[in-house]
Design a protein around this motif. Structure first.
Motif, mmCIF file in Angstrom:
data_model
loop_
_atom_site.group_PDB
_atom_site.id
_atom_site.type_symbol
_atom_site.label_atom_id
_atom_site.label_comp_id
_atom_site.label_asym_id
_atom_site.label_seq_id
_atom_site.Cartn_x
_atom_site.Cartn_y
_atom_site.Cartn_z
ATOM 1 N N VAL A 236 0.859 -1.176 0.000
ATOM 2 C CA VAL A 236 0.000 0.000 0.000
ATOM 3 C C VAL A 236 0.898 1.230 0.000
ATOM 4 O O VAL A 236 1.860 1.312 0.770
ATOM 5 C CB VAL A 236 -0.956 -0.002 1.215
ATOM 6 C CG1 VAL A 236 -0.196 -0.080 2.519
ATOM 7 C CG2 VAL A 236 -1.848 1.225 1.208
ATOM 8 N N GLY A 237 0.647 2.167 -0.917
ATOM 9 C CA GLY A 237 1.468 3.358 -1.031
ATOM 10 C C GLY A 237 0.959 4.473 -0.138
ATOM 11 O O GLY A 237 -0.245 4.599 0.096
ATOM 12 N N VAL A 238 1.881 5.299 0.355
ATOM 13 C CA VAL A 238 1.551 6.465 1.177
ATOM 14 C C VAL A 238 2.329 7.657 0.636
ATOM 15 O O VAL A 238 3.562 7.601 0.533
ATOM 16 C CB VAL A 238 1.899 6.248 2.662
ATOM 17 C CG1 VAL A 238 1.508 7.473 3.484
ATOM 18 C CG2 VAL A 238 1.211 4.992 3.202
ATOM 19 N N GLY A 239 1.615 8.717 0.272
ATOM 20 C CA GLY A 239 2.262 9.903 -0.273
ATOM 21 C C GLY A 239 1.470 11.145 0.042
ATOM 22 O O GLY A 239 0.602 11.159 0.933
ATOM 23 N N LEU A 240 1.761 12.214 -0.681
ATOM 24 C CA LEU A 240 1.087 13.502 -0.502
ATOM 25 C C LEU A 240 0.371 13.887 -1.789
ATOM 26 O O LEU A 240 0.849 13.595 -2.887
ATOM 27 C CB LEU A 240 2.094 14.594 -0.126
ATOM 28 C CG LEU A 240 2.889 14.404 1.177
ATOM 29 C CD1 LEU A 240 3.867 15.564 1.369
ATOM 30 C CD2 LEU A 240 1.967 14.280 2.379
ATOM 31 N N LEU A 241 -0.762 14.564 -1.635
ATOM 32 C CA LEU A 241 -1.495 15.107 -2.778
ATOM 33 C C LEU A 241 -1.159 16.589 -2.879
ATOM 34 O O LEU A 241 -1.504 17.371 -1.997
ATOM 35 C CB LEU A 241 -3.000 14.909 -2.610
ATOM 36 C CG LEU A 241 -3.848 15.482 -3.744
ATOM 37 C CD1 LEU A 241 -3.587 14.724 -5.051
ATOM 38 C CD2 LEU A 241 -5.336 15.445 -3.397
ATOM 39 N N TYR A 242 -0.493 16.962 -3.966
ATOM 40 C CA TYR A 242 -0.060 18.344 -4.143
ATOM 41 C C TYR A 242 -1.091 19.107 -4.974
ATOM 42 O O TYR A 242 -1.503 18.647 -6.034
ATOM 43 C CB TYR A 242 1.302 18.389 -4.838
ATOM 44 C CG TYR A 242 2.358 17.598 -4.111
ATOM 45 C CD1 TYR A 242 3.021 18.129 -3.017
ATOM 46 C CD2 TYR A 242 2.670 16.295 -4.506
ATOM 47 C CE1 TYR A 242 3.978 17.398 -2.343
ATOM 48 C CE2 TYR A 242 3.621 15.554 -3.834
ATOM 49 C CZ TYR A 242 4.276 16.107 -2.751
ATOM 50 O OH TYR A 242 5.220 15.378 -2.073
ATOM 51 N N GLN A 243 -1.467 20.292 -4.475
ATOM 52 C CA GLN A 243 -2.450 21.083 -5.217
ATOM 53 C C GLN A 243 -1.924 21.539 -6.577
ATOM 54 O O GLN A 243 -2.688 21.719 -7.520
ATOM 55 C CB GLN A 243 -2.860 22.326 -4.403
ATOM 56 C CG GLN A 243 -3.729 22.024 -3.205
ATOM 57 C CD GLN A 243 -2.906 21.763 -1.957
ATOM 58 O OE1 GLN A 243 -2.050 22.557 -1.593
ATOM 59 N NE2 GLN A 243 -3.137 20.638 -1.293
#
Length: 832
Positions: A139-146
């Motif tokens: 399962v991947g974990v990252g950030l959502l950049y605007q």
């Protein structure tokens, strides 16, 4: 069709559109084209196509019998693919590995989800896709950049301009994560003086899931909402905030979703704060100390470094760290701030030394790897200072060479060819028989595939170049429809325009390059693309120099620079070019994956002997420049490499492409092409890389973590006590005289060891001989014979060797059956 059936069909359509498997399996593409052909061609985003159509129009479309038939077939294909038995199930039945949490600052999965910059994101995205294919529970974990990474525009004068368009999350192929009660999940991460509220989004990647954290919540003030605004933008403070949200916030999210993971994979040091939060959560469940819990949880952590130079690691000064993490250290971890800083310093006593995220990742992990064989060597040199007294070869950094997700990068024609010779699902197996299967493909089939790929690239490049010239006002200079030729040898050069990548090496002698390009009998054409970071003025100058060369010389029509290098452009390039050029300054290319992407499409590589090419190259599969050694930034080496590059093009590459037999086939080229495709495609695929990670790292890490976590972390406490005892008492131990005798071709060694208060079972007595040009390093465990005094014993060893006896030195090495040495205990004692 009844309305409820139409609604069911729309739900099917939605499920298909929201699964990013569509980025590598194109069997449903006709559905999106039928809904909105123009938008589909412009975006390659199924979810944007579905979202942009009104509910009434969608219901009308799905009511058509033929569309519904295709929709049902696409749904069934997806269901079959996601439920089929996988490599992991077959290879690891009963495995203790239930989940790997894969943390990364960026993921490059599809152009429809632009939250990536370059190589790091490509590796993360391709490994997540391969994990889905192989059934590895990641399962991947990252950030959502605007805004993501910047978008590039080339101005009329050839310079780069940076734009930051908004990523509307409602048009991205993601869905908000909700609680069991249907509320939108919101997480709180505490920073000094404020609470950061995070939203979470889910992207489906075949069987796998990627979760993205987003600070753009209305409950946050503007400065906080902007934390996840840009990828690799802003100053150190913004980067530190982002990495706190990724590491600490990422573990908050996994816990909130009940996604307990035996293994935590840190894709570069950006996510290293995850090791702290993982230990904290084990503290909360057991009541044990932070040090004991870190000893437990590090057993399940893996750190992959991608950085080939020390300056590439994120470093944060003590005042900034104190401001953001002192309270977390003292109140959440139960340690003082100095102890936290010590985890990220080479010298814990140096208050002026910044906090290094890579050091934290190493000290919080049970295994560390680089991303190519050469990069493993480079990384051992970089991190040797953390392991004083240990030879560089024993610094605990192994390597797993990167690979690419071949189904994402093969062209339709290449896919047909591979399916014909190897069968469907070829990239989901072990890949062992691919080279032999490729022998069944004829020269005509291989060459037809290459011609079709090249033609598609030329058509796309003409269209994109025409749009680019019209937009920047240079369209009148020459017709884009006259540029490039589908029958001409086509080179590709596309990457981040950092100075160490030497994007201007081919421009060292512009006149010589022009002669190669404009040869009337054997012409050559070149497609160039790439971005320079907005703060990198030298990189931007390199881009301008290429555009000036194109504009001001006879290169126009033979060279195009395509702006805004992204995944879509990359697909056309790696499928269409005949030769991929790569000219970094060794050893600064940790791995590189762009050249791997051409392999599946029959493209060849002409590259510096750096990164992956240093272990892939042999004359049968491509061409190489450089002597395989490091020379810093010596301009004489640059000039020599440029001359080699020109000579290879003039004397080998161009003649091989244009030399045809009676059938019109370039036999020498096809021989090299066949060897490259057959030998290298399976070796440098993410299929191989993920299987290697699973067998060599994930499964052992899961076993290691579960053993340490059992009984409230009892084994972790035992390892901690052993480590502290060894570190305290090993300096008191000493050696007596080493005695040596010869017995034919063997050497007999005998030495007395005085342990003092150190338990003999806590260490091994070894003989060590360093590596030479003729021999690898040797380690021989000596046998305890007899006690000679209180705390003193005699040790012997018989070594079959032709080396001189003085090549061997006794040493005391910490030993515990469940610990990794020297990664977890770096103490060592040598005979003086």
């Amino acid at each position: 069709m009844p309305t409820e059936h139409q609604d069911d069909a729309v739900e099917m359509l939605t499920a298909l559109a929201l699964n990013l498997r569509s980025s590598w399996n194109h069997s449903a593409d006709e559905l999106w084209a039928q809904i909105d052909l123009e938008l589909w061609k412009l975006t390659s985003n199924p979810w944007a196509v579905v979202q942009s159509a009104s509910p009434a129009r969608l219901r009308a479309i799905v009511a058509a019998p033929e569309f519904r038939r295709r929709l049902l077939a696409a749904r069934d294909r997806l269901g079959t693919a996601l439920s089929a038995a996988t490599w992991f199930q077959n290879s690891h039945p009963g495995s203790p590995l239930r989940r790997v949490a894969y943390f990364s600052m960026e993921f490059a999965l599809a152009e429809s989800l632009p939250i990536y910059s370059g190589g790091l994101g490509n590796v993360a995205g391709d490994q997540l896709k391969a994990a889905s294919d192989l059934g590895v529970p990641v399962v991947g974990v990252g950030l959502l950049y605007q805004q993501g990474y910047f978008r590039q525009v080339i101005a009329a004068d050839g310079s780069q301009e940076a734009l930051y368009p908004y990523n509307d999350p409602h048009l991205l192929p993601i869905t908000p994560v909700k609680t069991d009660s249907g509320d939108v999940l919101r997480l709180a991460v505490h920073l000094p003086g404020q609470t950061v509220w995070l939203r979470a989004w889910e992207a489906r990647v075949g069987r796998s899931a990627l979760y993205l954290l987003d600070a753009n919540d209305p409950a946050n003030p503007p400065a906080v909402r902007g934390i996840t605004s840009e990828l690799y933008g802003g100053a150190l403070e913004l980067r530190l905030r982002q990495e706190i949200l990724l590491g600490i916030g990422g573990f908050h999210l996994l816990s909130a979703l009940g996604l307990e993971s035996e293994v935590c994979h840190l894709n570069e040091g950006h996510a290293a704060f995850a090791v702290l939060e993982r230990a904290r959560r084990f503290m909360a469940s057991t009541g044990k100390s932070f040090d004991a819990c870190l000893e437990v949880t590090r057993g399940g952590n893996l750190f992959t470094t991608h950085t080939p130079v020390p300056a590439g690691f994120d470093r944060f000064p003590e005042p900034l760290m104190r401001r953001f993490l002192r309270i977390y250290a003292e109140e959440s971890l139960g340690i003082d701030f100095h102890a936290l800083m010590a985890l990220g310093r080479q010298n814990p006593a140096d208050v002026d030394e910044p906090f290094n995220m890579a050091y934290l990742a190493i000290r919080g992990s049970g295994a560390v790897n680089g991303v190519s064989r050469l990069h493993g060597q480079v990384s051992r040199h970089i991190f040797q200072a953390l392991f004083p007294g240990w030879p560089e070869a024993e610094v605990p950094v192994a390597h797993v060479t990167n690979g690419v997700h071949t189904p994402s990068w093969d062209s339709p024609e290449a896919d047909l060819l591979w399916t014909k010779i190897s069968g469907p699902g070829v990239w989901q197996g072990s890949l062992q028989s691919i080279e032999k299967q490729l022998e069944t493909a004829s020269d005509q089939e291989l060459w037809a595939m290459r011609a079709a790929n090249r033609t598609r690239l030329v058509e796309y490049a003409r269209e994109r170049s025409a749009q680019q010239q019209a937009a920047n006002g240079t369209a009148g200079a020459a017709s884009s429809s006259q540029s490039l030729n589908p029958n001409v040898l086509t080179l590709g050069f596309a990457r981040r325009f950092a100075t160490y990548k030497r994007a201007n090496l081919l421009l060292t002698d512009p006149e010589r390059l022009l002669r190669i390009l404009t040869n009337t009998e054997r012409p050559v054409q070149l497609v160039v693309a790439g971005k320079a970071h907005p703060a990198d003025k030298q990189g931007q100058q390199l881009i301008a120099s290429w555009n000036h060369f194109i504009r001001d010389t006879a290169a126009r029509g033979r060279v195009v620079f395509l702006e805004d290098y992204d995944l879509l452009l990359a697909e056309y390039l790696v499928r269409g070019v005949d030769v991929w050029l790569n000219t970094p300054r060794r050893p600064w290319e940790a791995s590189g994956t762009s050249g791997m992407k051409v392999l599946v499409n029959g493209g060849l590589n002409l590259s510096e002997l750096d990164g992956w090419w240093a272990e892939a190259y042999e004359p049968a599969v491509g061409w190489a420049i450089g002597d395989g050694r490091e020379h810093g930034d010596d301009p004489n080496i640059d000039a020599a490499d440029a001359n080699t590059l020109y000579e290879l093009l003039e004397r080998e590459v161009v003649p091989a492409f244009y030399g045809r037999d009676a059938r019109g086939m370039p036999t020498a080229w096809l021989t090299k092409m066949r060897a490259s495709m057959g030998r290298l495609t399976p070796r440098f695929s993410s299929n191989r890389a993920v299987r290697e990670y699973t067998d060599g790292y994930y499964v052992p890490a899961a076993e290691r973590y579960l053993a340490r976590a059992a009984n409230g972390g009892a084994l972790g406490e035992e390892i901690l006590a052993w480590r502290r005892d060894v570190e305290q008492r090993l300096p008191q131990a000493r050696f007596g005289e080493l005695r040596v005798a010869r017995d034919n071709d063997a050497i007999l060694f005998s030495v007395q060891v005085y342990f003092g208060e150190l338990e003999p079972a806590a260490v091994q007595v070894q003989l060590f001989a360093d590596s030479t040009a003729e021999s690898d390093a040797e380690r021989h465990v000596m046998t305890r014979n007899r006690q000679i005094d209180a705390g003193a014993y005699s040790y012997t060893a018989r070594v079959q060797s032709s080396r001189p006896a003085d090549s061997y030195t006794p040493r005391l090495v910490p030993f515990h059956a469940s610990a990794s040495v020297p990664l977890e205990v770096g103490a060592i004692r040598w005979q003086r």
